[in-house]
Design an enzyme around this catalytic site. Structure first.
Site, mmCIF file in Angstrom:
data_model
loop_
_atom_site.group_PDB
_atom_site.id
_atom_site.type_symbol
_atom_site.label_atom_id
_atom_site.label_comp_id
_atom_site.label_asym_id
_atom_site.label_seq_id
_atom_site.Cartn_x
_atom_site.Cartn_y
_atom_site.Cartn_z
ATOM 1 N N ARG A 114 -19.413 -2.320 6.041
ATOM 2 C CA ARG A 114 -19.779 -2.946 4.773
ATOM 3 C C ARG A 114 -20.041 -4.422 5.039
ATOM 4 N NH1 ARG A 114 -14.124 -3.418 1.239
ATOM 5 N NH2 ARG A 114 -13.365 -5.288 2.279
ATOM 6 N N GLU A 153 -15.963 -9.639 -2.374
ATOM 7 C CA GLU A 153 -15.383 -10.374 -1.246
ATOM 8 C C GLU A 153 -16.457 -10.970 -0.318
ATOM 9 O OE1 GLU A 153 -11.050 -8.175 -0.706
ATOM 10 O OE2 GLU A 153 -12.684 -7.605 0.644
ATOM 11 N N GLU A 305 -7.501 -7.228 -7.159
ATOM 12 C CA GLU A 305 -7.019 -6.187 -6.246
ATOM 13 C C GLU A 305 -5.621 -6.520 -5.756
ATOM 14 O OE1 GLU A 305 -9.445 -5.279 -2.878
ATOM 15 O OE2 GLU A 305 -11.325 -5.309 -4.011
ATOM 16 N N TRP A 313 -5.027 -1.905 7.211
ATOM 17 C CA TRP A 313 -5.692 -2.781 8.160
ATOM 18 C C TRP A 313 -4.731 -3.641 8.968
ATOM 19 C CZ3 TRP A 313 -4.162 -7.292 5.979
ATOM 20 C CH2 TRP A 313 -4.062 -7.342 4.585
ATOM 21 N N GLU A 353 -10.981 3.889 4.478
ATOM 22 C CA GLU A 353 -9.786 3.452 3.754
ATOM 23 C C GLU A 353 -9.003 4.624 3.163
ATOM 24 O OE1 GLU A 353 -10.667 -1.073 2.454
ATOM 25 O OE2 GLU A 353 -11.697 0.416 1.232
ATOM 26 N N LYS A 354 -9.048 5.778 3.822
ATOM 27 C CA LYS A 354 -8.328 6.935 3.290
ATOM 28 C C LYS A 354 -6.811 6.782 3.385
ATOM 29 C CE LYS A 354 -9.124 9.550 7.609
ATOM 30 N NZ LYS A 354 -10.122 8.590 8.156
ATOM 31 N N PHE A 355 -6.340 5.838 4.213
ATOM 32 C CA PHE A 355 -4.902 5.579 4.276
ATOM 33 C C PHE A 355 -4.516 4.309 3.529
ATOM 34 C CE2 PHE A 355 -5.466 8.302 8.095
ATOM 35 C CZ PHE A 355 -4.685 9.360 7.649
#
Length: 655
Positions: A114, A153, A305, A313, A353-355
């Site tokens: 991204r 961001e 957020e 991360w 970002e599945k975790f």
């Protein structure tokens, strides 16, 4: 001009980033049921949906978003609609490779992640404007739409050819002539004099140290180019919906944007905040970011957020302990947040970002995270009407400036151990632990409302900023400056004498002979405390009071802390406890009072409007003395003379 109050209407906004395009439509109804049960009243949609909205150049697929907007409206949930321009679809990079940014080594940053866009690219800006225009035109009149969220961001650097062209244009506007640029950059050093604008490039990979003036201007240029991208999209949505506020989300204490400038262009200032739940000082990091964001907003702001649980991360990603998300959410409200939102609503099953946690975790609605989200939503509803829109300024201002940060970070500095953000954090922490409330301010802001102005470190100061500090003391305020302040001007040109002459006189410094940075295994002992990180060989001026002297070594007997009237100078960084005690002493002398006296360690008291927030950042119960009678909005019970808080406990009190 619209603002956050036009959206909150007496409520705290509660919700998060919602990415329904990741899920089959049958999940959407379940999402709405869970949102209503949790008290969610706002969702942010569309942040990363460009390829879904425009699967081919010029195509538009809005049907799925139409159904979602209607679904949210049917259930009374407002939508913060994002322009999807932070993550262009793969076809844009394939068809227009000039839209892809290049790093300082010339390597392309490809699609597949991204933020893979060049802020300088005309093609990127054209496509971004087109999708924003159509999005705004389609949903301008939709009753679910409450606010616009531009991009996400902003954090892209670009050293490519198109960026080079724009950099030269920016430099022409800033400096006017090559002679002025050569003077500002000090190009007489190392034979760097420029005779033609076409010779000037971004500070790409170099054999040795880069020109500090060039790097400084490139940091300014990058912030301005990203801001141009933001304002271009903002102006499009404003044209369609002048009645709705516009925002974009800052990253906390990030060096890439001059957030003072950016905040002036936003209707709502918002930030993303992710303290490490294992960090014993995570709450202080949160307080710093919240104080800074509130100061940029000059009032209520939006927590865009945070994580309901773990992020994905860090090297090791720990979940939040029971009650910690609630505690840190109320800390944000205490410090001015009128919106408390998470990334993300439902935890992703695929992708990078599945975790990263969601308000609805992989465990579903029976999971602890969602159950805590439900409790938080109910409690925020209890206090929303009592607190939104209120703002309580502080008596202390900490000065912070991105230009000074950028200038002081050049490669050829005296110590790479001196990190501006770390120094700023240490000083804020000392005040936070002393239970002293703080605002942040730019060094050229009006400081008249503050009893104490604190300068942890401002390496580069404009003449106007120096005049402002002098005026603050002249008008009866107290000033305390840390080391390496006032060394350079706005072009990173070292001031004669190693510090601005007017500052030296104000602070009681006759001569600054040498800077003495300290290695990791070194310390600078004084007769009052241990000094860390830095020391200086300075000579006191007549009339200055030496509050602490170095002991032993080359600096034995020389001033470590100087005071001249209401102006103080610390030529070293005192160890944490000593800095806390010293700053508390200076604040008391300036007439600053704590919100609550006698608080135990780890307990925070913050006043916002008519309410007193008391937060226990510890894992053990505490009892706090609170003279008088109060009413706790969260429990409905009376509190008289003392308050007991459990692990990560919160009380919101009205006297």
């Amino acid at each position: 001009m619209t603002g956050l109050a036009d959206v909150t209407r007496g409520r705290i906004l509660f919700g998060g980033d919602y990415s329904p395009e990741q899920w089959p439509e049958e999940v959407w109804a379940e999402d709405v049921r869970l949102m209503k049960a949790a008290g969610v009243n706002s969702v942010t949609m569309g942040v990363f949906s460009w390829s879904r909205l425009e699967p081919r150049p010029g195509a538009r697929e809005f049907g799925w978003l139409d159904r979602l907007m209607d679904l949210m409206d049917d259930h009374g949930i407002g939508v913060v609609l994002a322009t999807p321009t932070s993550s262009p679809p793969p076809w844009l990079g394939r068809l227009h490779p000039e839209t892809l940014p290049r790093d300082e080594d010339g390597r392309i940053e490809w699609w597949g992640g991204r933020q893979h866009f060049s802020h300088a690219s005309a093609a990127y800006r054209r496509y971004a404007a087109a999708i924003t225009e159509d999005l705004a035109a389609r949903y301008a009149g939709h009753p679910a739409l409450t606010m616009w969220h531009i991009n996400n961001e902003y954090c892209t650097y670009d050293y490519g050819d198109e960026a080079a062209v724009r950099f030269r244009q920016w430099l022409r506007r800033r400096h006017g002539t090559l002679d002025a640029l050569n003077s500002a950059w000090g190009t007489a050093f190392w034979s760097q004099g420029y005779g033609d604008w076409e010779e000037i490039l971004p500070p790409r990979h170099a054999h040795y140290l880069k020109n500090p003036g060039q790097v400084l201007d490139f940091r300014r240029f990058t912030s301005d180019m990203l801001l141009e991208c933001y304002t271009a999209e903002r102006d499009i949505v404003r044209r369609h919906t002048p009645h709705l506020p516009v925002t974009t989300n800052f990253m906390p204490l990030w060096s890439g944007q001059d957030a003072w400038r950016w905040a002036r262009e936003e209707d709502v200032v918002s930030v993303d905040l992710y303290p490490d739940p294992r960090d014993p000082l995570g709450a202080q990091h949160g307080a710093l970011v919240q104080d800074m964001t509130r100061s940029q907003a000059r009032g209520p702001w939006m927590l865009m957020e945070q994580a309901a649980g773990a992020v994905n991360w860090r090297g090791v990603n720990h979940p939040k302990r029971r009650g910690l998300n609630r505690l840190w959410s109320f800390q944000a409200v205490a410090r001015g947040a009128d919106a408390v939102c998470c990334f993300q609503w439902r935890q992703s099953r695929q992708g990078a970002e599945k975790f990263h946690s969601g308000m609805v975790p992989h465990a579903g609605e029976e999971g602890r995270t969602y159950q805590e989200v439900k409790q938080l939503g109910a409690e925020l509803a209890l206090v929303g009407t009592q607190v939104t829109g209120s703002h309580t300024p502080s008596d202390i201002a900490i000065l912070h400036d991105w230009d000074s940060w950028w200038a002081g970070a050049h490669q050829g500095r005296l110590s790479t151990r001196v990190d501006y953000a770390q120094v700023l954090t240490v000083w804020h922490r000392a005040l936070w632990q002393a239970h002293l409330a703080t605002d942040f301010a730019h060094p050229e802001h009006d400081l008249g409302a503050y009893k104490l102005v604190v300068v942890p470190q401002l390496y580069a100061l404009t003449d106007a900023a120096v005049d402002n500090l002098l005026a603050h003391v002249r008008d009866g305020g107290t000033l305390v400056c840390g080391f390496l302040t006032g060394v350079a001007d706005q072009d990173d040109r070292v001031r004669p004498g190693g510090m601005d002459e007017r500052l030296r006189e104000l602070l009681g410094i006759r001569t600054l002979h040498e800077w003495w940075p300290l290695d990791e295994d070194e310390s600078a002992g004084t007769d009052a405390f241990g000094g860390t990180l830095w020391s200086e060989e300075i000579e006191a001026a007549e009339g200055a009071s030496i509050e602490a002297r170095y002991q032993r070594g080359e600096l034995d007997g020389l001033p470590a802390v100087l005071r001249r009237g209401r102006a103080w100078y610390l030529s070293t960084l005192p160890e944490p406890h000593a800095l806390r005690v010293l700053l508390a002493r200076i604040a008391a002398g300036a007439g600053v009072r704590r919100v609550v006296d006698g608080l135990p360690d780890g307990v925070e008291a913050v006043r916002r409007g008519d309410l007193l927030f008391v937060l226990n950042h510890g894992r053990e119960p505490v009892t706090v003395a609170l003279p008088g009678r109060h009413h706790d909005l969260l429990t409905g019970s009376a509190v008289e003379n003392k308050l007991t808080l459990g692990r990560y406990g919160v009380a919101v009190l009205r006297s």
